[in-house]
Design an enzyme around this catalytic site. Sequence first.
Site, mmCIF file in Angstrom:
data_model
loop_
_atom_site.group_PDB
_atom_site.id
_atom_site.type_symbol
_atom_site.label_atom_id
_atom_site.label_comp_id
_atom_site.label_asym_id
_atom_site.label_seq_id
_atom_site.Cartn_x
_atom_site.Cartn_y
_atom_site.Cartn_z
ATOM 1 N N TYR A 53 0.494 4.555 -19.245
ATOM 2 C CA TYR A 53 1.072 5.828 -18.827
ATOM 3 C C TYR A 53 2.144 6.278 -19.807
ATOM 4 C CZ TYR A 53 -1.037 4.397 -14.399
ATOM 5 O OH TYR A 53 -1.911 3.983 -13.434
ATOM 6 N N GLU B 26 13.440 1.377 6.724
ATOM 7 C CA GLU B 26 12.706 2.500 7.312
ATOM 8 C C GLU B 26 13.608 3.659 7.720
ATOM 9 O OE1 GLU B 26 10.319 0.656 10.368
ATOM 10 O OE2 GLU B 26 8.594 0.544 9.018
#
Length: 410
Positions: free
Chosen positions: A300, A374
């Site tokens: 990449y 979370e």
Amino acid sequence: MTVINKEMLKKILEDVIHLRRQLHRYPELSGEEYETSKVIQSKLTEFGINFKTGYAKTGVLGIIKGSRPGGTVALRADIDALPIQERNQVSFRSQNDGIMHACGHDAHAAMLVGTGYLLNEIKEQLPGTVLLLFQPAEENSPVGGAKPMMEDGVFSHYPPDVIFGQHVWPDLPVGEIGIREGAIMGNSDKFKIKIKGSGGHASMPHQTIDAIIAANQVITALQTIVSRNVDPLDPIVLTIGKIEGGYRHNVIADQVVLEGTVRTFTNDARSQAKERLYSIVHHTVHAMGAEAEVGYFEGYPATINTPKWAQHIKDTAQHVLGEKGTPEVNPSLGGEDFSRFLEKIPGAFFWLGTQIEEKEKQMPLHDPRFQLNERALSIGVELMAQIAVDALFTLERGKKEENENRATTI
């Protein structure tokens, strides 16, 4: 200006967490995300979001059209997992042996679904179109999933004016993001070196060409690229990550295979590192009487944020998180397939702070014990939605100003 409704965000948060855990429990490797794709499609259908499939096999494109014409904003999440055996003991630990979401792509996908829900609920207020890109195979460098999606025509009907992506980041606490202009992540290349010698008995080294000794010299010499060949202000990291060679304790190896990676920010450093690697390997093994085959694979490109849109993310984040929500950050030499989108489309990529409360127990990305906080999911959902909304109105204002200037000129 349209602002994301906090109550609407609370309403969707439980779904986002549940979806993230569902995806975490059943991870799939690059190019094999068939069930993951089905789950995403099911949630988009549930939320009344139109979508198309068939991009890079498992990719999904959600489409949210505003009430009036305008620009097109694309939001991207990757969906594949890694070949890692999870070592966490959470209730939703991976049920697929040897596969784990150790890079947060489960969270990326779940947050983008939640973002889509928020935007679809307010689409009557929006000028233009938002695209939700669920991209497979991000971990499959150098092929990846971004380029195949584009080759499959993911943007054929809705060419984006701007594209945004986010990545969970365990180095940043919840409530902070990392954003910067220019390079935020690096070129990620890999190489494979096969060193060929001549084997024999361990007690008679003079009758052999020891491939392990030659490999040792190569490994040491390659680090001079970093320390002696490249400008120290233009960073480079060269890592040997895998060595295979030898048969047993009393046999001199006739062959060794080295595999590794080279990370850089600039194309000059990238080219120089590649050239020096070939030269050092061949000259070093020749001096030892051995031979070498070198394969170098450009992965990449560097992830280069468009200054205008990096500032856009920063402005929106400061509105959502406050002034302290966007600390100064250094770039990372990690590779990211999102870079291929940025080669074609203006936009920006940012890091979402997901550090767990017990900071000393925070494992890095790609670790079998990696966990994320979370509490950050609601921030990621709100931020991506607000970034998209603000971008649509920015594009609308830009178009009006362009038309006014044209009218004045005429």
